[in-house]
Design an enzyme around this catalytic site. Structure first.
Site, PDB file in Angstrom:
ATOM      1  N   SER A  10       0.830  -1.201   0.000  1.00 53.89           N
ATOM      2  CA  SER A  10       0.000   0.000   0.000  1.00 53.89           C
ATOM      3  C   SER A  10       0.873   1.264   0.000  1.00 53.89           C
ATOM      4  O   SER A  10       0.457   2.307  -0.466  1.00 53.89           O
ATOM      5  CB  SER A  10      -0.880   0.005   1.240  1.00 53.89           C
ATOM      6  N   CYS A 183       2.299  -6.482  10.205  1.00 53.81           N
ATOM      7  CA  CYS A 183       2.129  -5.267   9.398  1.00 53.81           C
ATOM      8  C   CYS A 183       3.525  -4.837   8.947  1.00 53.81           C
ATOM      9  O   CYS A 183       4.489  -4.948   9.714  1.00 53.81           O
ATOM     10  CB  CYS A 183       1.482  -4.178  10.243  1.00 53.81           C
TER      11      CYS A 183
HETATM   12  N1  DGL Z   1       1.055  -2.243   4.410  1.00 56.05           N
HETATM   13  C1  DGL Z   1       0.027  -2.304   5.428  1.00 56.05           C
HETATM   14  C2  DGL Z   1       0.103  -3.682   6.100  1.00 56.05           C
HETATM   15  O1  DGL Z   1       1.090  -4.385   6.056  1.00 56.05           O
HETATM   16  C3  DGL Z   1       0.172  -1.212   6.445  1.00 56.05           C
HETATM   17  C4  DGL Z   1      -0.126   0.179   5.913  1.00 56.05           C
HETATM   18  C5  DGL Z   1      -1.573   0.350   5.492  1.00 56.05           C
HETATM   19  O2  DGL Z   1      -2.483   0.373   6.332  1.00 56.05           O
HETATM   20  O3  DGL Z   1      -1.788   0.460   4.288  1.00 56.05           O
HETATM   21  O4  DGL Z   1      -0.863  -4.080   6.715  1.00 56.05           O
END
Ligand code: DGL
Length: 276
Positions: A10, A183
């Protein structure tokens, strides 16, 4: 095979996964895509997360990648099977490798999972752990403020410690021995989370992040599918973002662990097909 590995997240946090891939597979070409125009995904609905993820996979496919690594827990948690429109591009997510790494690291006690609201709501980590060990007690905790704190660079900050105390309070008395950092951003908070968890639980815990476990799985899959790059030279790296390429360098370098040389601005909705 000389084609690159595609990695997307993201935003920039997935560079922690890209860095683990660089370490494990230095000869592979990597293309990283961070959807900085639409981050964060973690607070969005499942339908929106899947729609965004499909755009990202379609973009990477147009770049001629041989495999896609979904370096985002929130996307991986929604399921990765439908992301390729039924095509045969191999796609790997972070949930199963992370769950397996936690089981391997744990002494058999309860496992806690920290993640975005989207990841925790999906129940994907609990399910992946139970597929490996149906009786394992799992304590899932959503930590929505951790992502903005890391983006702000407050990784070693009193406010982050206070927030962690609040989030980790439910661990008291659970006997949790392993915590999954579910995350992309949380590995940067490892020190704070470890200190607060030890304080709350009264004993040390093992923290696990999926980045290295994913890199191991990618290496195994490349070998099994005969897709590994054979040339001896170091792989090229391309970094793409969907917004603000000039403003993200510092944060990107924090996740990548090195200066990120150049960010390309790309449009995932209108990317031209790559000519071979
Ligand atoms: N990349 C997201 C994850 O690993 C974290 C950042 C987001 O909320 O987009 O959950």
């Amino acid at each position: 095979m000389n084609a690159p590995l595609g990695i997307f997240d993201s935003g920039l946090g997935g560079l922690t996964v890209a860095a683990a891939l660089r370490e494990a597979l230095p000869r592979e070409h990597l293309i990283y895509l961070g959807d900085t125009a639409r981050v964060p995904y973690g607070t969005r609905s499942p339908a929106t997360i899947v729609r965004y993820a499909r755009n990202n996979v379609a973009f990477l496919r147009k770049q001629g990648v041989k495999m896609v690594v979904v370096a985002c827990n929130t996307v991986s948690a929604q399921g990765i099977d439908g992301l390729t429109d039924g095509g045969d591009l191999p796609v790997i997510g972070v949930i199963r490798p992370g769950a397996r790494a936690a089981i391997e690291a744990s002494a058999g006690g309860p496992i806690a999972v920290l993640g975005t609201p989207g990841t925790i709501r999906s129940g994907a980590y609990v399910q992946a752990i139970h597929e490996l060990d149906p009786d394992r007690v799992v304590v899932p905790i959503a930590c929505p403020l951790f992502v903005p704190l890391v983006e702000e660079g407050w990784v070693d900050h009193v406010v982050t410690t206070l927030v962690a105390r609040e989030y980790l309070a439910p661990l008291r008395g659970t006997g949790v021995d392993t915590i999954i950092l579910g995350c992309t951003h949380y590995p940067l908070l490892e020190k704070t989370i470890a200190a607060v968890a030890t304080e709350v639980l009264g004993h040390p815990v093992t923290l696990v992040d999926s980045a290295h476990a994913v890199a191991r799985d990618v290496a195994a899959l490349l070998a099994r599918m005969n897709l590994a790059r054979r040339e001896e030279s170091a792989g090229d790296r391309r970094f793409c973002v969907t917004d603000a390429p000039d403003r993200v360098g510092d944060v990107a370098s924090r996740f990548w662990g090195d200066a990120v040389p150049r960010m390309e601005h790309v449009d995932v909705m209108n990317a031209p097909e790559k000519t071979p």
